[in-house]
Enzyme design. Structure first.
Site, PDB file in Angstrom:
ATOM      1  N   ALA A   4     -19.250   8.374 -66.688  1.00 29.23           N
ATOM      2  CA  ALA A   4     -20.322   8.972 -65.874  1.00 29.23           C
ATOM      3  C   ALA A   4     -20.008   8.973 -64.379  1.00 29.23           C
ATOM      4  CB  ALA A   4     -21.633   8.238 -66.123  1.00 29.23           C
ATOM      5  N   GLY A   5     -19.054   8.159 -63.948  1.00 28.98           N
ATOM      6  CA  GLY A   5     -18.706   8.101 -62.524  1.00 28.98           C
ATOM      7  C   GLY A   5     -19.231   6.883 -61.810  1.00 28.98           C
ATOM      8  N   LYS A   6     -19.520   5.822 -62.565  1.00 24.98           N
ATOM      9  CA  LYS A   6     -20.105   4.594 -61.995  1.00 24.98           C
ATOM     10  C   LYS A   6     -19.217   3.978 -60.915  1.00 24.98           C
ATOM     11  CE  LYS A   6     -20.106   2.631 -66.060  1.00 24.98           C
ATOM     12  NZ  LYS A   6     -19.713   3.757 -66.946  1.00 24.98           N
ATOM     13  N   THR A   7     -17.945   3.807 -61.236  1.00 27.07           N
ATOM     14  CA  THR A   7     -17.045   3.089 -60.328  1.00 27.07           C
ATOM     15  C   THR A   7     -16.784   3.892 -59.061  1.00 27.07           C
ATOM     16  OG1 THR A   7     -16.039   2.019 -62.247  1.00 27.07           O
ATOM     17  CG2 THR A   7     -14.831   1.890 -60.182  1.00 27.07           C
TER      18      THR A   7
ATOM     19  N   GLY B 172     -24.404   3.865 -66.182  1.00 29.38           N
ATOM     20  CA  GLY B 172     -24.285   5.151 -66.851  1.00 29.38           C
ATOM     21  C   GLY B 172     -23.352   5.022 -68.028  1.00 29.38           C
TER      22      GLY B 172
ATOM     23  N   ASP C  11     -20.942  -2.136 -60.424  1.00 28.43           N
ATOM     24  CA  ASP C  11     -20.840  -0.955 -61.297  1.00 28.43           C
ATOM     25  C   ASP C  11     -21.228  -1.272 -62.742  1.00 28.43           C
ATOM     26  OD1 ASP C  11     -18.578  -2.283 -62.236  1.00 28.43           O
ATOM     27  OD2 ASP C  11     -17.271  -0.521 -62.155  1.00 28.43           O
TER      28      ASP C  11
ATOM     29  N   TYR D 175     -11.045   0.358 -80.245  1.00 31.61           N
ATOM     30  CA  TYR D 175     -11.066   1.806 -80.465  1.00 31.61           C
ATOM     31  C   TYR D 175     -10.265   2.202 -81.710  1.00 31.61           C
ATOM     32  CZ  TYR D 175     -13.523   2.751 -76.117  1.00 31.61           C
ATOM     33  OH  TYR D 175     -14.468   2.804 -75.126  1.00 31.61           O
TER      34      TYR D 175
END
Length: 210
Positions: free
Chosen positions: A14-17, A10, A85, A46
């Protein structure tokens, strides 16, 4: 268990981990987590994307390759399931967004050589969340160098992921994660567990959370 190598993917935030941790605990699975914090070029990227994009992506590719190769070629008699992940192809997708055309052509040549040696997952879980939700999650986890990621960048990453998955007809459990709370809402995790209990043809199979 129908799937022995599961990958959760994602966009950034997105909340993968979180989901990977929960699945690994549920299945008593080996867990492969991206070691992004070890990449010395990430904070610099960044601040100055043009200067640091190429070393950033090279470092990520080398680390992901080493990690996946070491883990997936070492059998564990007590853990028959592996949950990761990240998808190794993530290297190419982010490089496509971050690199100039010339840099990307060179990067793709290296990727094509290495990719052949990496095991592909049995199934991909893709968490699709709107950019507003991603930005909210990014603020909550409060990694300093992520706090000024533009919406446009997240849109571009999202589009690159979804186009790749559709074009390559990857076997994917596609989750609408607009309201996802895998830690706080057991029903959300159960949707994923129920989805993993089925066999699928190639292509995307869509699920929403209650």
């Amino acid at each position: 268990m129908k799937h022995h190598f599961i990958t959760v993917e994602g966009n950034i935030g997105a909340g993968k981990t979180t989901l990977t941790h929960l699945l690994a605990k549920h299945f008593n699975a080996r867990m492969i987590l991206e070691e992004f914090a070890d990449n010395p070029f990430l904070p610099k990227f960044y601040e100055n994307p043009q200067q640091y994009a190429f070393p950033l992506e090279l470092f990520f590719m080398a680390e992901r390759y080493k990690q996946l190769k070491d883990m997936l070629h070492t059998k564990d008699l007590f853990q028959s399931v592996t949950v990761s992940d990240y998808l190794f192809t993530k290297c190419l997708l982010f490089a496509k967004v971050n690199l100039s055309e010339e840099e990307f052509r060179l990067y793709q040549k290296l990727f094509d050589i290495i990719h052949q040696q990496v095991t592909s997952p049995d199934i991909l879980i893709y968490l699709h969340a709107p950019v507003q939700k991603l930005q909210s999650n990014i603020r909550k986890r409060n990694r300093q160098y992520e706090q000024h990621i533009p919406d446009e960048y997240l849109f571009h990453i999202q589009e690159t992921y979804t186009n790749y998955i559709k074009q390559h007809n990857i076997k994917t459990i596609f989750i609408d994660a607009s309201n996802a709370d895998f830690l706080g809402n057991e029903k959300h995790l159960q949707v994923v567990l129920d989805a993993l209990d089925k066999d699928y043809d190639e292509g995307q199979h869509y699920f929403s959370l209650p």
